[in-house]
Design an enzyme around this catalytic site. Structure first.
Site, PDB file in Angstrom:
ATOM      1  N   HIS A  43      43.752   5.531   1.697  1.00 24.93           N
ATOM      2  CA  HIS A  43      42.552   4.692   1.720  1.00 24.93           C
ATOM      3  C   HIS A  43      41.333   5.566   1.500  1.00 24.93           C
ATOM      4  O   HIS A  43      41.290   6.732   1.896  1.00 24.93           O
ATOM      5  CB  HIS A  43      42.428   3.917   3.038  1.00 24.93           C
ATOM      6  CG  HIS A  43      42.589   4.756   4.264  1.00 24.93           C
ATOM      7  ND1 HIS A  43      43.817   5.168   4.744  1.00 24.93           N
ATOM      8  CD2 HIS A  43      41.668   5.281   5.123  1.00 24.93           C
ATOM      9  CE1 HIS A  43      43.660   5.895   5.828  1.00 24.93           C
ATOM     10  NE2 HIS A  43      42.359   5.999   6.086  1.00 24.93           N
ATOM     11  N   ASP A  51      36.193  -2.010   7.572  1.00 30.26           N
ATOM     12  CA  ASP A  51      36.845  -1.218   8.620  1.00 30.26           C
ATOM     13  C   ASP A  51      36.652  -1.909   9.976  1.00 30.26           C
ATOM     14  O   ASP A  51      35.580  -2.444  10.274  1.00 30.26           O
ATOM     15  CB  ASP A  51      36.248   0.199   8.660  1.00 30.26           C
ATOM     16  CG  ASP A  51      37.135   1.171   9.428  1.00 30.26           C
ATOM     17  OD1 ASP A  51      37.726   2.057   8.783  1.00 30.26           O
ATOM     18  OD2 ASP A  51      37.242   1.035  10.669  1.00 30.26           O
TER      19      ASP A  51
HETATM   20  P1  5GP Z   1      41.727   7.369   8.789  1.00 27.06           P
HETATM   21  O1  5GP Z   1      41.433   7.946  10.127  1.00 27.06           O
HETATM   22  O2  5GP Z   1      43.218   7.230   8.560  1.00 27.06           O
HETATM   23  O3  5GP Z   1      41.035   8.051   7.656  1.00 27.06           O
HETATM   24  O4  5GP Z   1      41.108   5.924   8.783  1.00 27.06           O
HETATM   25  C1  5GP Z   1      41.765   4.790   9.253  1.00 27.06           C
HETATM   26  C2  5GP Z   1      40.727   3.717   9.401  1.00 27.06           C
HETATM   27  O5  5GP Z   1      41.386   2.481   9.491  1.00 27.06           O
HETATM   28  C3  5GP Z   1      39.852   3.864  10.639  1.00 27.06           C
HETATM   29  O6  5GP Z   1      38.487   3.952  10.253  1.00 27.06           O
HETATM   30  C4  5GP Z   1      40.157   2.599  11.435  1.00 27.06           C
HETATM   31  O7  5GP Z   1      39.015   2.079  12.076  1.00 27.06           O
HETATM   32  C5  5GP Z   1      40.693   1.662  10.390  1.00 27.06           C
HETATM   33  N1  5GP Z   1      41.658   0.681  10.863  1.00 27.06           N
HETATM   34  C6  5GP Z   1      42.758   0.928  11.620  1.00 27.06           C
HETATM   35  N2  5GP Z   1      43.444  -0.199  11.839  1.00 27.06           N
HETATM   36  C7  5GP Z   1      42.771  -1.183  11.187  1.00 27.06           C
HETATM   37  C8  5GP Z   1      43.016  -2.590  11.035  1.00 27.06           C
HETATM   38  O8  5GP Z   1      43.971  -3.151  11.546  1.00 27.06           O
HETATM   39  N3  5GP Z   1      42.106  -3.282  10.299  1.00 27.06           N
HETATM   40  C9  5GP Z   1      41.029  -2.673   9.707  1.00 27.06           C
HETATM   41  N4  5GP Z   1      40.204  -3.466   9.001  1.00 27.06           N
HETATM   42  N5  5GP Z   1      40.783  -1.364   9.841  1.00 27.06           N
HETATM   43  C10 5GP Z   1      41.646  -0.627  10.563  1.00 27.06           C
END
Ligand code: 5GP
Ligand code: ZN
Length: 114
Positions: A100, A30
């Site tokens: 994810h 992440d």
């Molecule tokens: P959500 O809030 O949708 O459950 O989690 C999305 C996650 O994706 C977040 O923890 C955020 O830090 C991560 N994230 C967003 N954009 C990117 C990216 O471009 N690369 C990586 N490795 N992680 C990302």
């Protein structure tokens, strides 16, 4: 899917620190880790969220939970425990609309998560 950041990470179009990859699943660090170990496990095919998994995805879901999660937990040294969480939809706190599973470890997790 065009314009999906995680599809682009899965295809290698956007760089990431990949920790696991096979034909159907990818796992990468992440960008903004919430724990010493914070990995995102994704299906390579575009599925929006856990709400969109169906009958055809049984093998994929089982693969993630029966193969990839325990393998990564072992390889990443999470012997003391870990958390797997998926956020779905607006109220679920989902910000990237490609399914994810967060694999978090390396510190004590509080409950409820808030
Ligand atoms: P959500 O809030 O949708 O459950 O989690 C999305 C996650 O994706 C977040 O923890 C955020 O830090 C991560 N994230 C967003 N954009 C990117 C990216 O471009 N690369 C990586 N490795 N992680 C990302
Ligand atoms: Zn996608």
């Amino acid at each position: 899917m065009a314009d999906c950041i995680f599809c682009k990470i899965a295809s290698g179009e956007i760089p990431s620190t990949m920790v696991y990859e096979d034909d159907t699943v990818a796992a990468f660090k992440d960008l903004e880790p919430q724990a010493p170990t914070h990995v995102l496990i994704i299906p390579k095919k575009h599925v929006v969220s856990a709400a969109d998994l169906g009958k055809d995805d049984r093998e994929l879901a089982a693969h993630i939970f029966c193969d990839v999660v325990p393998k990564l937990a072992k390889e990443l040294g999470l012997s003391k425990g870990f958390r797997v969480v998926t956020n779905a939809g607006e109220e679920g706190g989902q910000t990237v609309m490609h399914l994810h599973f967060h694999l978090l470890g390396g510190r004590s997790m509080q409950w409820p998560p808030g």
